[in-house]
Scaffold this motif. Structure first.
Motif, short mmCIF file in Angstrom:
data_model
loop_
_atom_site.label_atom_id
_atom_site.label_comp_id
_atom_site.label_asym_id
_atom_site.label_seq_id
_atom_site.Cartn_x
_atom_site.Cartn_y
_atom_site.Cartn_z
N PHE A 99 30.10 36.34 103.21
CA PHE A 99 31.05 36.29 102.10
C PHE A 99 31.74 37.62 101.86
O PHE A 99 32.61 37.71 100.99
N LYS A 100 31.37 38.66 102.60
CA LYS A 100 31.89 40.00 102.32
C LYS A 100 33.40 40.07 102.52
O LYS A 100 34.13 40.62 101.68
N SER A 101 33.91 39.50 103.60
CA SER A 101 35.35 39.55 103.84
C SER A 101 36.12 38.73 102.83
O SER A 101 37.30 39.02 102.55
N MET A 102 35.50 37.73 102.24
CA MET A 102 36.19 36.89 101.27
C MET A 102 36.19 37.52 99.88
O MET A 102 37.16 37.41 99.14
N LEU A 103 35.13 38.23 99.52
CA LEU A 103 34.98 38.77 98.17
C LEU A 103 35.48 40.20 98.03
O LEU A 103 35.64 40.68 96.91
N GLN A 104 35.69 40.89 99.14
CA GLN A 104 36.08 42.30 99.06
C GLN A 104 37.36 42.56 99.85
O GLN A 104 37.45 43.49 100.65
N ARG A 105 38.36 41.74 99.59
CA ARG A 105 39.66 41.93 100.21
C ARG A 105 40.29 43.23 99.72
O ARG A 105 40.33 43.50 98.53
N ILE B 246 39.21 46.25 100.35
CA ILE B 246 38.23 47.33 100.21
C ILE B 246 37.47 47.46 101.53
O ILE B 246 36.76 46.54 101.93
N GLU B 247 37.63 48.59 102.20
CA GLU B 247 36.96 48.82 103.47
C GLU B 247 35.70 49.66 103.22
O GLU B 247 35.68 50.87 103.43
N THR B 248 34.66 49.02 102.75
CA THR B 248 33.38 49.68 102.48
C THR B 248 32.26 48.84 103.07
O THR B 248 31.77 47.92 102.41
N PRO B 249 31.83 49.12 104.28
CA PRO B 249 30.80 48.29 104.92
C PRO B 249 29.45 48.35 104.24
O PRO B 249 28.62 47.45 104.43
N ASP B 250 29.18 49.41 103.46
CA ASP B 250 27.86 49.55 102.85
C ASP B 250 27.79 48.99 101.43
O ASP B 250 26.73 49.04 100.80
N ASP C 239 27.49 46.40 98.38
CA ASP C 239 26.81 45.12 98.17
C ASP C 239 27.84 44.00 98.20
O ASP C 239 28.92 44.10 97.61
N VAL C 240 27.50 42.91 98.87
CA VAL C 240 28.44 41.81 99.06
C VAL C 240 28.79 41.13 97.74
O VAL C 240 29.81 40.44 97.64
N ARG C 241 28.00 41.33 96.70
CA ARG C 241 28.25 40.64 95.44
C ARG C 241 29.39 41.26 94.63
O ARG C 241 29.87 40.65 93.69
N TRP C 242 29.83 42.45 95.00
CA TRP C 242 30.96 43.05 94.29
C TRP C 242 32.25 42.37 94.71
O TRP C 242 32.45 42.05 95.87
N VAL C 243 33.16 42.16 93.74
CA VAL C 243 34.40 41.42 93.98
C VAL C 243 35.57 42.35 93.73
O VAL C 243 35.64 43.03 92.69
N SER C 244 36.52 42.38 94.67
CA SER C 244 37.72 43.20 94.52
C SER C 244 38.77 42.46 93.70
O SER C 244 38.64 41.26 93.41
#
Length: 234
Positions: free
Chosen positions: A125-131, A133-137, A139-144
């Motif tokens: 879900f990281k690519s869907m929730l953090q459009r 924002i290029e931060t691989p480290d 947490d996937v739960r943060w939303v841009s």
């Protein structure tokens, strides 16, 4: 760097000046298409459509002559292509507000982190929730901000159904799946559509709706004044 050892603390102003405004703009844009029409406008439109349908204004060959069967449509008729183009133009007009909102978010709030989801998610879900924002480290739960726009666009349909009812103009899934060529493929091949009967049905529907239509804004001033005790109860 492990995401489990890193904590982010968001400024409350991000919530007040970014998160809430984006959500509010999305809700207002969707509900604006369902604003009730004043009774004078509704009656005027209904009367105009009834007269136009009865006179055959929207029929290519004018009103029908007696009970003559409808002529089969010509598949090479330029008017059919005009109808398809009109459907495509309508779809484009419906997309313009969403493009403006997305451009506004991308211009003013690009790279903003708005909210953290309260449940765990997988890295898929990281690519869907953090459009944006290029931060691989992170947490996937943060939303841009840009991802929050898409979550609102597709996730508020349940709220719209609850507030506006099932058949409302705010349903984004219906807008995305609608096809400008749906009307062209509705009738089976070899079976010409009798628009005269369709128009007669619409005339009956308009006449029937006159007794059912009621405007929510009727006597709203008196109702508000009675609610706050400025006028005696009716």
């Amino acid at each position: 760097m492990s995401s489990s050892t890193v904590s982010l603390y968001l400024d409350p102003q991000i919530r007040d000046w970014v998160l809430f405004p984006i959500t509010l703009v999305m809700v207002l844009r969707a509900t604006s298409a369902n604003s009730p029409a004043p009774p004078q406008l509704y009656t005027s439109i209904s009367r105009h459509l009834s007269q136009a349908f009865a006179a055959g204004t929207y029929l290519k060959d004018g009103p029908p002559k007696g009970d003559a069967p409808p002529t089969p449509p010509n598949p090479m008729d330029p008017a059919a292509m005009d109808g398809m183009m009109a459907g495509m133009k309508t779809q484009m007009v419906m997309m313009v507000p969403q493009m403006v909102i997305m451009g506004w978010i991308n211009f003013f709030f690009q790279g903003f982190v708005l909210i953290k989801l309260p449940f765990p998610l997988t890295l898929g879900f990281k690519s869907m929730l953090q459009r944006g924002i290029e931060t691989p480290d992170m947490d996937v739960r943060w939303v841009s901000s840009l991802s929050w726009y898409f979550l609102n666009f597709f996730g508020l349909n349940g709220l719209y159904h609850l507030i506006l009812g099932g058949d409302n103009a705010a349903d984004s899934s219906r807008d995305m799946t609608a096809s400008p060529f749906a009307a062209a493929g509705a009738a089976p091949p070899g079976a010409p559509q009798d628009f005269n009967k369709l128009f007669k049905t619409e005339i009956d529907n308009l006449a029937f709706s006159q007794g059912l239509y009621s405007w929510v804004g009727a006597d709203v001033e008196d109702r508000v004044l009675r609610k706050y005790g400025k006028l005696p109860p009716a």
